[in-house]
Design an enzyme around this catalytic site. Structure first.
Site, short mmCIF file in Angstrom:
data_model
loop_
_atom_site.label_atom_id
_atom_site.label_comp_id
_atom_site.label_asym_id
_atom_site.label_seq_id
_atom_site.Cartn_x
_atom_site.Cartn_y
_atom_site.Cartn_z
N CYS A 2 0.82 -1.21 0.00
CA CYS A 2 0.00 0.00 0.00
C CYS A 2 0.86 1.26 0.00
CB CYS A 2 -0.87 0.04 1.24
SG CYS A 2 -2.00 -1.34 1.31
N ARG A 32 5.11 0.43 -6.31
CA ARG A 32 5.19 -0.39 -5.10
C ARG A 32 4.31 -1.63 -5.20
NH1 ARG A 32 6.70 2.60 -0.46
NH2 ARG A 32 5.17 1.53 0.82
N TRP A 78 -2.77 -2.69 -1.77
CA TRP A 78 -2.29 -4.03 -2.10
C TRP A 78 -2.99 -4.94 -1.12
CZ3 TRP A 78 0.45 -8.15 0.00
CH2 TRP A 78 1.06 -9.03 -0.91
N ASN A 104 -1.52 1.81 5.72
CA ASN A 104 -0.60 0.82 5.16
C ASN A 104 -0.16 -0.08 6.32
OD1 ASN A 104 1.52 -0.59 3.97
ND2 ASN A 104 2.92 1.15 3.99
N GLY A 105 -0.25 -1.39 6.13
CA GLY A 105 0.16 -2.30 7.20
C GLY A 105 -1.02 -3.13 7.66
N GLU A 474 19.04 -16.23 -8.43
CA GLU A 474 18.58 -14.89 -8.79
C GLU A 474 18.02 -14.87 -10.22
OE1 GLU A 474 17.62 -12.35 -7.53
OE2 GLU A 474 17.85 -10.73 -8.97
N LYS A 478 14.14 -13.85 -11.08
CA LYS A 478 13.79 -12.79 -12.03
C LYS A 478 12.78 -13.31 -13.05
CE LYS A 478 14.71 -9.91 -10.56
NZ LYS A 478 15.48 -9.66 -9.37
N GLU A 481 9.29 -13.88 -11.42
CA GLU A 481 8.60 -12.65 -11.02
C GLU A 481 7.90 -11.96 -12.18
OE1 GLU A 481 12.08 -10.58 -9.11
OE2 GLU A 481 10.57 -10.14 -7.62
N HIS A 497 19.89 -35.12 -7.14
CA HIS A 497 19.29 -35.65 -5.91
C HIS A 497 17.77 -35.51 -5.90
CE1 HIS A 497 23.21 -36.42 -4.25
NE2 HIS A 497 23.59 -35.20 -4.61
N LYS A 592 6.93 -3.76 -4.46
CA LYS A 592 8.35 -3.38 -4.40
C LYS A 592 8.87 -3.40 -2.97
CE LYS A 592 12.16 -1.80 -6.19
NZ LYS A 592 12.95 -2.82 -6.92
#
Ligand code: AGP
Length: 597
Positions: A2, A32, A78, A104-105, A474, A478, A481, A497, A592
């Protein structure tokens, strides 16, 4: 997550058009991550609200006729509590529609509060935790008829980690409270902003006051100006005005199609900024790391992969062993964290709730906290005993690119400082920045073609050994996402394995294979996948028949390969996403700055 933005105008003559300002500020917060948005104005003795689900980019002008309003609040949501609906979007109102709140939160005790408020006659329309806040303020207001007092009383009853901004139809100001989620006040010539993020007001002002946890700020208009007062535990506090070092232009696309490609391409320059560290301070930090009995890195996502590379670097360059614990799991190890522990937190935003929670616990146990952070004055930076800034500038694309590379640069400098070779590392990396620039230019077309070939695959595997194993992770992160393809990154030796059972004809396997100490062993693992039909993409400076396609990386001194490997991996995921018709800057469901646990 948010985003909050609020504005209070200084005077009538010099006011900005508040509707336009709030929309443009909200747009700058959309990076964000959000799914709905809303704006509230105080005007004509009423609170006026407009909200909706979906994209604010298409909203040109609200035309509510409140350009003349002097006070407004706005929000990008969000979803956490309750689905993505217009009703759940903020601002939320009290029963009489006189108080509006953006938040927010998470309000952890919202259920209990809601039950109590319902008993007292309040009715609720949304599924959110936020809606209890305006009702609670309304309840307190009934007793004192003073919004400022009612706000301060209400926040005492809220539990959780959050930031709140509220307005009342009869109060000529804005009330704010920070407890665990960021809130910063921007001071412009025409008025004051309150926001979760400086990016919202960077084109208006670079002067800011950062609220700390448990601080209440009241901005109130008087005759010709605005009075700002900040309290902590009922005592008034004086806060320093800080200068924001970022430029507004850095947070714009500058003609690029997406922020992601802009941020990938600007890495050589951002690396040079990461190198701007004070040698003496770096040496001091390095010595403290060497001296510490126990060193633990903590971080999430991409930042954690940077930390894993840091772990290899500390071990390889300086023979200093340390551990890396993902931040969301860190506090479960707090029994083993004590005054002899040095925690190094790595974070782009410096606001990641899991990281903050973990380091607060470690601090309680007496541990020392160092951090590697991009956003200046962020909560993590302010909580740390020592901070090294990565200097990547604003990173707008949700997927981290240049911030990761800059984290690596700082970790290289630290590792080399441990053996008194700071300047040697700095001059090597400066040269590497130039090599990366050339490599991006030369690689672009080839990577785009490979992306076209593999864009419709459902599963990708990324493998690497040693320092390259975190690069594989990484690379896979990427891709996941921004292209929504299932991708796994793993140590190449681990494949057999279990995961090798998933390799079928034409499954893409991306092999991180620079010609370093891991090359031949990694190659054997690549061959094992090839024997099962994999389409093997080598990210390498040393060709081999096993590779069906090659993404070429430049030759550099062995230890520095991660710095030249990262841009090609980022470009591969970028082009796959674009080929699939997706917007890489705003991946679904992601935020973000992850400000909830
Ligand atoms: C990176 O592409 C992701 N968006 C995510 O994994 C991110 O790295 C993670 O949430 C940590 O964020 P931070 O660096 O701001 O703490």
């Amino acid at each position: 997550m948010c985003g909050i933005v609020a504005y209070i105008s200084r005077d009538l003559e010099k006011r900005d058009k508040i509707e336009d300002m709030l929309i443009s500020s909200l747009r700058r917060l959309t990076y964000r991550g959000y799914d709905s948005w809303g704006i509230g104005f105080k005007g004509n003795n009423k609170i006026h609200i407009i909200k909706n689900v979906g994209d604010i980019e298409n909203v040109n002008k609200l035309n509510l006729g409140f350009e003349n309003s002097l006070i407004g609040i706005a929000h990008t949501r969000w979803a956490t509590h309750g689905g993505v609906t217009k009703i759940n979007a903020h601002p939320h109102l009290c029963c009489k529609k006189e108080i509006a709140v953006v938040h927010n939160g998470i309000i952890e005790n919202y259920k209990e509060l809601k039950e109590e408020l319902i008993k007292n006659g309040h009715s609720f329309i949304s599924e959110t935790d936020t809606e209890v806040i305006p009702h609670l303020i309304e309840e307190k207001y009934k007793l004192c008829n003073n919004f400022e007092i009612a706000f301060k009383e209400a926040i005492k009853e809220l539990k959780g980690s959050f930031a709140i901004v509220a307005i009342h139809k009869d109060f000529d100001g804005i009330a704010c409270y920070r407890n665990g989620a960021p809130l910063v006040i921007g001071i412009s010539s025409n008025g004051y902003f309150v926001s979760s993020d400086v990016v919202a007001f960077l084109n208006y002002t670079k002067k800011a006051i950062y609220l700390d946890d448990e601080e209440v700020a009241i901005l109130k208009r008087n005759e010709r100006d605005i009075e700002l007062k900040i309290w902590k535990n009922e005592k008034e506090v004086k806060k320093e005005i800080k200068e924001i070092s970022w430029n507004f232009e850095e947070a714009t696309k500058l003609g690029y199609k997406h922020f992601m490609i802009k941020e990938i391409i600007e890495q050589p320059e951002s690396i040079r900024n990461a190198l701007m560290q004070n040698e003496k301070e770096m040496l001091e930090v390095a010595m403290e790391i060497l001296r510490a009995k126990q060193v633990i890195f903590t971080a999430c996502g991409t930042s954690r992969y940077a930390a894993i590379i840091g772990r290899y670097l500390f071990s390889k360059v300086a023979r200093k062993f340390c551990d890396v614990i993902m931040a969301s799991e860190f506090h479960y190890f707090s029994d083993s964290v004590d005054k002899d522990t040095l925690v190094i937190a790595v974070s782009q935003s410096g606001e990641t709730a899991d990281v903050l929670f973990g380091i607060k616990k470690a601090k309680e146990n007496g541990a020392k906290i160092f951090s590697i952070v991009n956003v200046m004055n962020s909560t993590l930076a302010r909580l740390s005993d020592k901070v090294i800034y990565t200097n990547a500038g604003p990173e707008i694309c949700v997927a981290a690119t240049k911030s990761f590379t800059n984290q690596l640069v700082v970790l290289y400098l630290l590792a080399y400082s441990m053996v008194n070779k700071f300047e040697e590392a700095r001059s090597n990396i400066r040269k590497i920045a130039e090599i990366i620039k050339k490599s991006i230019e030369e690689n672009n077309k080839n990577i785009e073609e490979i992306a076209r070939k593999v864009k419709d695959k459902d599963h990708f595997y990324y493998i690497g050994r040693g320092i390259n194993f975190a690069m594989a992770n990484e690379g896979a992160l990427k891709l996941k996402e921004i292209s929504y393809i299932h991708a796994e990154g793993m140590p190449a030796g681990e494949l057999k394995h279990g995961t090798i059972a998933l390799i079928e004809k034409n499954t893409p396997v991306v092999v991180i294979a620079p010609k370093d100490y891991t090359y031949y062993e990694t190659l054997s693992n690549a061959m094992e996948t090839k024997a099962r039909g994999a389409f093997v993409i080598g990210v390498t400076d040393y060709a081999h028949d096993v590779f069906d396609a090659i993404i070429e990386i430049p030759k550099v001194e062995e230890i520095f390969y991660p710095l030249v490997t990262i841009a090609p991996l980022q470009l591969l995921s970028y082009y796959v996403a674009v080929e699939r018709g997706l917007n890489p800057d705003k991946p679904r469901n992601l935020a973000k700055s992850v400000t909830v646990k």
